[in-house]
Design a protein around this motif. Structure first.
Motif, PDB file in Angstrom:
ATOM      1  N   GLU A  45      -2.542  -3.761   8.315  1.00 23.57           N
ATOM      2  CA  GLU A  45      -3.798  -3.732   7.569  1.00 23.57           C
ATOM      3  C   GLU A  45      -4.867  -2.900   8.272  1.00 23.57           C
ATOM      4  N   HIS A  48      -4.252   0.517   7.219  1.00 14.01           N
ATOM      5  CA  HIS A  48      -4.730   0.769   5.849  1.00 14.01           C
ATOM      6  C   HIS A  48      -6.181   1.228   5.834  1.00 14.01           C
ATOM      7  N   PRO A  52      -8.037   5.027   3.097  1.00 13.66           N
ATOM      8  CA  PRO A  52      -8.669   4.290   2.002  1.00 13.66           C
ATOM      9  C   PRO A  52      -8.250   4.773   0.611  1.00 13.66           C
ATOM     10  N   LYS A  53      -7.846   6.024   0.471  1.00 14.62           N
ATOM     11  CA  LYS A  53      -7.424   6.521  -0.846  1.00 14.62           C
ATOM     12  C   LYS A  53      -6.111   5.901  -1.287  1.00 14.62           C
ATOM     13  N   MET A  54      -5.246   5.559  -0.329  1.00 13.40           N
ATOM     14  CA  MET A  54      -3.963   4.944  -0.655  1.00 13.40           C
ATOM     15  C   MET A  54      -4.108   3.445  -0.934  1.00 13.40           C
ATOM     16  N   HIS A  55      -5.211   2.862  -0.493  1.00 11.27           N
ATOM     17  CA  HIS A  55      -5.457   1.430  -0.664  1.00 11.27           C
ATOM     18  C   HIS A  55      -6.859   1.248  -1.245  1.00 11.27           C
ATOM     19  N   ASN A  57      -8.366  -1.118  -2.830  1.00  5.87           N
ATOM     20  CA  ASN A  57      -9.059  -2.395  -2.671  1.00  5.87           C
ATOM     21  C   ASN A  57      -9.305  -2.666  -1.191  1.00  5.87           C
ATOM     22  N   ILE A  58     -10.193  -1.873  -0.593  1.00  6.47           N
ATOM     23  CA  ILE A  58     -10.442  -1.939   0.842  1.00  6.47           C
ATOM     24  C   ILE A  58     -11.134  -3.246   1.227  1.00  6.47           C
ATOM     25  N   LYS A  60     -10.433  -6.203   0.040  1.00 11.68           N
ATOM     26  CA  LYS A  60      -9.369  -7.197   0.234  1.00 11.68           C
ATOM     27  C   LYS A  60      -8.693  -6.990   1.584  1.00 11.68           C
ATOM     28  N   VAL A  61      -8.487  -5.739   1.964  1.00 17.88           N
ATOM     29  CA  VAL A  61      -7.872  -5.433   3.261  1.00 17.88           C
ATOM     30  C   VAL A  61      -8.759  -5.961   4.382  1.00 17.88           C
ATOM     31  N   ASN A  64      -8.528  -9.721   4.550  1.00 17.94           N
ATOM     32  CA  ASN A  64      -7.279 -10.152   5.190  1.00 17.94           C
ATOM     33  C   ASN A  64      -7.325  -9.953   6.700  1.00 17.94           C
TER      34      ASN A  64
END
Length: 131
Positions: A45, A48, A52-55, A57-58, A60-61, A64
């Motif tokens: 995480e 991640h 940020p473009k691949m995920h 919902n930053i 939520k990351v 977590n």
């Protein structure tokens, strides 16, 4: 030690209850049986955050990551406090009893909190339906 099998069973029971407790709270996002798994998930995480473009919902990351950091911190604090109580204060097997009491109180607290949230949601749904 007078009762090594009893102590081993209590430790296993405590670990299982703690794992179930955290799983229930996090809605099965986190299982805390092994600290290595938490560190692995934390590392993934954290990676991640660099993409940020691949995920998308930053938030939520980040949430977590915070959750895993709190769990890892409490693992270490519990280990240090347990070791301190055992060696310095002479609690010996009372550590298990204290830990079990804290765990049981936490489970009751969590269950009460969950029941209150459910009741509040039901009340709000009825309120919306009546309007």
């Amino acid at each position: 030690m007078q009762y090594p099998n009893t102590i081993a069973c209590l430790l296993l029971f405590s670990m299982g209850m703690q794992n179930a407790f955290v799983t229930k709270i996090s809605n099965e996002i986190v299982r805390t049986t092994h600290l290595t798994g938490l560190f692995t998930d934390l590392g993934i995480e954290l990676a991640h955050l660099f993409f940020p473009k691949m995920h998308p919902n930053i938030q939520k990351v980040k949430s977590n990551i915070k959750l895993r950091m709190v769990i890892i911190s409490f693992f270490f604090m519990g280990g240090l406090l347990g070791g301190f109580c055992y060696s310095t204060l002479g609690f010996k097997t009372n550590n298990l009893i204290i830990g079990a009491i804290i765990l049981i109180l936490s489970l009751f607290y969590d269950d009460l909190r969950f029941s209150l949230i459910k009741t509040k949601r039901r009340f709000n749904k009825k309120k919306i339906r009546n309007n």
